[in-house]
Design an enzyme around this catalytic site. Structure first.
Site, PDB file in Angstrom:
ATOM      1  N   GLY A  34      30.719  44.598  50.937  1.00  0.00           N
ATOM      2  CA  GLY A  34      29.807  46.272  51.237  1.00  0.00           C
ATOM      3  C   GLY A  34      28.715  45.761  51.631  1.00  0.00           C
ATOM      4  N   PHE A  36      26.656  46.705  49.276  1.00  0.00           N
ATOM      5  CA  PHE A  36      25.952  46.578  47.902  1.00  0.00           C
ATOM      6  C   PHE A  36      26.634  45.842  47.151  1.00  0.00           C
ATOM      7  CE2 PHE A  36      25.333  51.527  49.957  1.00  0.00           C
ATOM      8  CZ  PHE A  36      23.830  51.001  50.242  1.00  0.00           C
ATOM      9  N   VAL A  39      33.341  43.756  46.974  1.00  0.00           N
ATOM     10  CA  VAL A  39      34.602  43.977  45.884  1.00  0.00           C
ATOM     11  C   VAL A  39      36.132  42.889  45.374  1.00  0.00           C
ATOM     12  CG1 VAL A  39      36.650  45.516  46.132  1.00  0.00           C
ATOM     13  CG2 VAL A  39      34.860  45.903  47.630  1.00  0.00           C
ATOM     14  N   ASP A 159      31.592  59.716  54.727  1.00  0.00           N
ATOM     15  CA  ASP A 159      31.934  58.761  55.912  1.00  0.00           C
ATOM     16  C   ASP A 159      33.903  58.727  56.310  1.00  0.00           C
ATOM     17  OD1 ASP A 159      31.480  56.787  57.402  1.00  0.00           O
ATOM     18  OD2 ASP A 159      30.915  55.227  55.882  1.00  0.00           O
TER      19      ASP A 159
HETATM   20  N1  ADE Z   1      38.811  46.802  49.477  1.00  0.00           N
HETATM   21  C1  ADE Z   1      37.866  47.577  49.111  1.00  0.00           C
HETATM   22  N2  ADE Z   1      38.023  48.656  48.141  1.00  0.00           N
HETATM   23  C2  ADE Z   1      40.273  48.288  47.726  1.00  0.00           C
HETATM   24  C3  ADE Z   1      41.337  48.709  46.907  1.00  0.00           C
HETATM   25  N3  ADE Z   1      40.574  49.612  46.473  1.00  0.00           N
HETATM   26  N4  ADE Z   1      41.970  48.103  46.828  1.00  0.00           N
HETATM   27  C4  ADE Z   1      41.776  46.918  47.795  1.00  0.00           C
HETATM   28  N5  ADE Z   1      40.686  46.460  49.204  1.00  0.00           N
HETATM   29  C5  ADE Z   1      40.059  47.112  48.681  1.00  0.00           C
END
Ligand code: ADE
Length: 307
Positions: A34, A36, A39, A159
């Site tokens: 992202g 920021f 993940v 969003d």
């Molecule tokens: N990508 C971003 N958030 C996620 C999530 N909670 N589970 C799997 N992929 C992701």
């Protein structure tokens, strides 16, 4: 100064209840990137010994703007989680599992959604040429349930889009990515510049309601507009919305189009009933848009979703 972000004792107390020991966290590969932070997929060992799969959202170090967004999303997720209760009253909103803020790196731990995001799923299904449309309309029903719940909590997502819907291992749709953009919206909408009075080109313009583009107004009715665009994304199996004119219109251009009554065209093969529902979501008069509760029933009906 990050201290200013955590302003009150009350807020500090609410955060503490969610704080987890990072030694219980075992991180694996990156699953998203992202503005920021990244993940990562990981597993978390709970105090009772059970292990759950989590997504760990990170935040870029030493970036105050990113930290603001990070703490903002954390606050929203805690508010939602407290509103959801245990067991959760709505499973169509991504669940918070915990936070790590007392050490670096900091993490927001959320429920892991095994099958990734809806936009990618639509595009993959289109490339494989296996259109299981009813399955995708079922996910739209899930998102409508999430919107109905957010309305109850008086929270606006801002969003709603296929890219922000995650799909769990059992095929349930989960609305995700809360609050990330709220600060962006308020900061940038009012940034005045000489020949471009509204600097909002990095916002999801083509998902935004007329009154959001014009006045920076976001309500649960503008989430319903964006939901109409999400329906259009499903009907096109993941196309990027296109209006007549430039592929990426600026804000003024889009306002002009929408004020003239121009809307996204009916997708190839889309039922007239489903398209009429999209048009109702895009009514210039926000009072004439459907409520989330209506959307649940309407998409079940027109999308032939088994209940
Ligand atoms: N990508 C971003 N958030 C996620 C999530 N909670 N589970 C799997 N992929 C992701």
């Amino acid at each position: 100064n990050l201290e200013e972000l955590v302003t009150t004792d009350d807020f500090e107390q609410r955060l503490l209840r969610w704080e987890k020991d990072p030694r219980m966290l075992d991180l694996a590969e990156m699953v998203g990137q992202g503005k920021f932070g990244h993940v990562l997929r990981g597993t978390f060992r709970n105090s009772n010994g059970s292990v759950s799969e989590v997504a760990a959202k990170t935040v870029h170090q030493k970036d105050l703007q990113a930290h603001r967004a990070f703490y903002h999303e954390m606050t929203i997720l805690i508010t939602i989680q407290e509103g959801l209760g245990t067991p959760a009253r709505c499973t169509n909103i991504i669940q918070l599992r915990g936070i790590v803020t007392k050490s670096d790196p900091k993490y927001i731990l959320i429920e892991y959604a095994d099958r990734g995001d809806l936009l990618s799923a639509l595009r993959q299904a289109r490339n494989r040429d296996d259109h299981h449309e009813p399955n995708f309309w079922g996910l739209a029903v899930d998102v409508a349930r999430a919107l109905a719940f957010l309305q109850e909590l008086k929270l606006v997502h801002r969003d709603v889009a296929a890219r922000n819907v995650l799909i769990s291992a059992n095929g349930e749709g989960k609305l995700a990515d809360f609050g990330l953009s709220r600060d962006i919206y308020t900061d940038s909408i009012y940034t005045q510049e000489a020949d471009n009075p509204i600097q909002i080109n990095h916002l999801p313009l083509k998902w935004m309601a007329l009154e959001s583009l014009r006045d920076g107004e976001f309500t649960h009715k503008t989430d319903v507009w964006a939901y109409g665009v999400l329906l259009w994304e499903i009907a096109t199996m993941g196309n990027e919305p296109v209006y007549p004119g430039p592929l990426r219109p600026d804000c003024h251009h889009l306002i002009q189009l929408l004020e003239k009554g121009c809307r996204l065209r009916i997708p190839h093969g889309c039922s007239v009933d489903m398209y009429r529902l999209m048009l109702r979501c895009w009514n210039a008069d926000h009072d004439r848009r459907p409520e989330p509760q209506d959307l649940i029933k309407a998409v079940q009906l027109h999308g032939n979703v088994q209940t």
